[in-house]
Design a protein around this motif. Structure first.
Motif, PDB file in Angstrom:
ATOM      1  N   LYS A   2       0.832  -1.203   0.000  1.00 24.93           N
ATOM      2  CA  LYS A   2       0.000   0.000   0.000  1.00 24.93           C
ATOM      3  C   LYS A   2       0.868   1.255   0.000  1.00 24.93           C
ATOM      4  O   LYS A   2       1.888   1.318   0.687  1.00 24.93           O
ATOM      5  CB  LYS A   2      -0.905   0.023   1.234  1.00 24.93           C
ATOM      6  N   TYR A   3       0.410   2.244  -0.771  1.00 23.64           N
ATOM      7  CA  TYR A   3       1.064   3.548  -0.834  1.00 23.64           C
ATOM      8  C   TYR A   3       0.007   4.633  -0.693  1.00 23.64           C
ATOM      9  O   TYR A   3      -1.076   4.527  -1.265  1.00 23.64           O
ATOM     10  CB  TYR A   3       1.783   3.732  -2.179  1.00 23.64           C
ATOM     11  N   THR A  37      -9.463   1.806 -10.022  1.00 24.02           N
ATOM     12  CA  THR A  37     -10.310   0.762  -9.443  1.00 24.02           C
ATOM     13  C   THR A  37     -10.380  -0.448 -10.362  1.00 24.02           C
ATOM     14  O   THR A  37     -10.186  -1.590  -9.922  1.00 24.02           O
ATOM     15  CB  THR A  37     -11.720   1.311  -9.164  1.00 24.02           C
ATOM     16  N   VAL A  38     -10.640  -0.210 -11.633  1.00 20.76           N
ATOM     17  CA  VAL A  38     -10.747  -1.294 -12.608  1.00 20.76           C
ATOM     18  C   VAL A  38      -9.458  -2.110 -12.672  1.00 20.76           C
ATOM     19  O   VAL A  38      -9.486  -3.330 -12.817  1.00 20.76           O
ATOM     20  CB  VAL A  38     -11.111  -0.731 -14.007  1.00 20.76           C
ATOM     21  N   PHE A  42      -6.831   1.033  -6.706  1.00 16.31           N
ATOM     22  CA  PHE A  42      -7.473   2.000  -5.818  1.00 16.31           C
ATOM     23  C   PHE A  42      -8.031   1.300  -4.592  1.00 16.31           C
ATOM     24  O   PHE A  42      -8.827   0.379  -4.701  1.00 16.31           O
ATOM     25  CB  PHE A  42      -8.597   2.736  -6.558  1.00 16.31           C
ATOM     26  N   ILE A  43      -7.612   1.742  -3.414  1.00 13.94           N
ATOM     27  CA  ILE A  43      -8.124   1.194  -2.158  1.00 13.94           C
ATOM     28  C   ILE A  43      -9.128   2.171  -1.553  1.00 13.94           C
ATOM     29  O   ILE A  43     -10.219   1.782  -1.160  1.00 13.94           O
ATOM     30  CB  ILE A  43      -6.981   0.917  -1.169  1.00 13.94           C
ATOM     31  N   ALA A  79      -4.909  18.621  -0.286  1.00 15.65           N
ATOM     32  CA  ALA A  79      -6.228  18.685  -0.909  1.00 15.65           C
ATOM     33  C   ALA A  79      -6.985  17.361  -0.832  1.00 15.65           C
ATOM     34  O   ALA A  79      -8.204  17.333  -0.953  1.00 15.65           O
ATOM     35  CB  ALA A  79      -6.091  19.109  -2.371  1.00 15.65           C
ATOM     36  N   GLY A  80      -6.260  16.265  -0.652  1.00 12.09           N
ATOM     37  CA  GLY A  80      -6.906  14.965  -0.606  1.00 12.09           C
ATOM     38  C   GLY A  80      -5.879  13.859  -0.673  1.00 12.09           C
ATOM     39  O   GLY A  80      -4.674  14.106  -0.622  1.00 12.09           O
ATOM     40  N   PHE A  81      -6.373  12.633  -0.784  1.00 12.04           N
ATOM     41  CA  PHE A  81      -5.459  11.492  -0.834  1.00 12.04           C
ATOM     42  C   PHE A  81      -6.048  10.357  -1.657  1.00 12.04           C
ATOM     43  O   PHE A  81      -7.258  10.258  -1.840  1.00 12.04           O
ATOM     44  CB  PHE A  81      -5.148  10.990   0.581  1.00 12.04           C
ATOM     45  N   TYR A  82      -5.149   9.530  -2.150  1.00  8.04           N
ATOM     46  CA  TYR A  82      -5.489   8.281  -2.815  1.00  8.04           C
ATOM     47  C   TYR A  82      -4.693   7.196  -2.087  1.00  8.04           C
ATOM     48  O   TYR A  82      -3.474   7.312  -1.952  1.00  8.04           O
ATOM     49  CB  TYR A  82      -5.032   8.276  -4.272  1.00  8.04           C
TER      50      TYR A  82
END
Length: 128
Positions: A2-3, A37-38, A42-43, A79-82
């Motif tokens: 995971k990153y 995701t596909v 994406f977690i 601003a956000g995260f993935y």
């Protein structure tokens, strides 16, 4: 592995966008999440409210205090995260290159350190 991909940009640039430009960027972000995701990368992820909504909490000498705003003044704001799944750092970086807001700021990629409940004590830098 995971990153975490932390998305930073200068909010003043985003605030200067027209509604059409902002909407187009958000559509790009949703398409990016769909592709990730596909392909099984994406977690989780979320966008954050503007920095003026932030509160920083500190605990010193068993006393908590909170202040409005982020911890430090910076040119770019979080601003956000993935949360990404990648085989290694190189793949995580390649995935982060396709996160649309990277064009306006930066994406910091960091491996996630899994905590082992059986291990006690302070982790050394080598074991992460």
């Amino acid at each position: 592995m995971k990153y975490l991909a932390l998305v930073y940009y200068d909010e003043s640039i985003m605030n200067a966008m027209t509604k059409a430009e902002w909407d187009a960027l958000n559509r790009e972000c949703m398409a990016c999440v769909e592709r990730l995701t596909v392909n099984g990368h994406f977690i989780a992820g979320q966008a954050l409210q503007p920095v003026e909504t932030a509160t920083t909490v500190r605990v010193r000498n068993n006393r908590a205090s909170s202040t409005d705003g982020p911890f430090a003044e910076t040119k770019e704001q979080l601003a956000g995260f993935y949360m990404l799944e990648a085989r290694d750092l190189n793949q995580a970086i390649q995935l982060a290159e396709h996160i649309p807001p990277a064009r306006y700021g930066s994406v910091e990629v960091r491996p996630v350190r899994e905590l082992d409940p059986e291990v006690h004590g302070y982790p050394d830098a080598a074991s992460g």
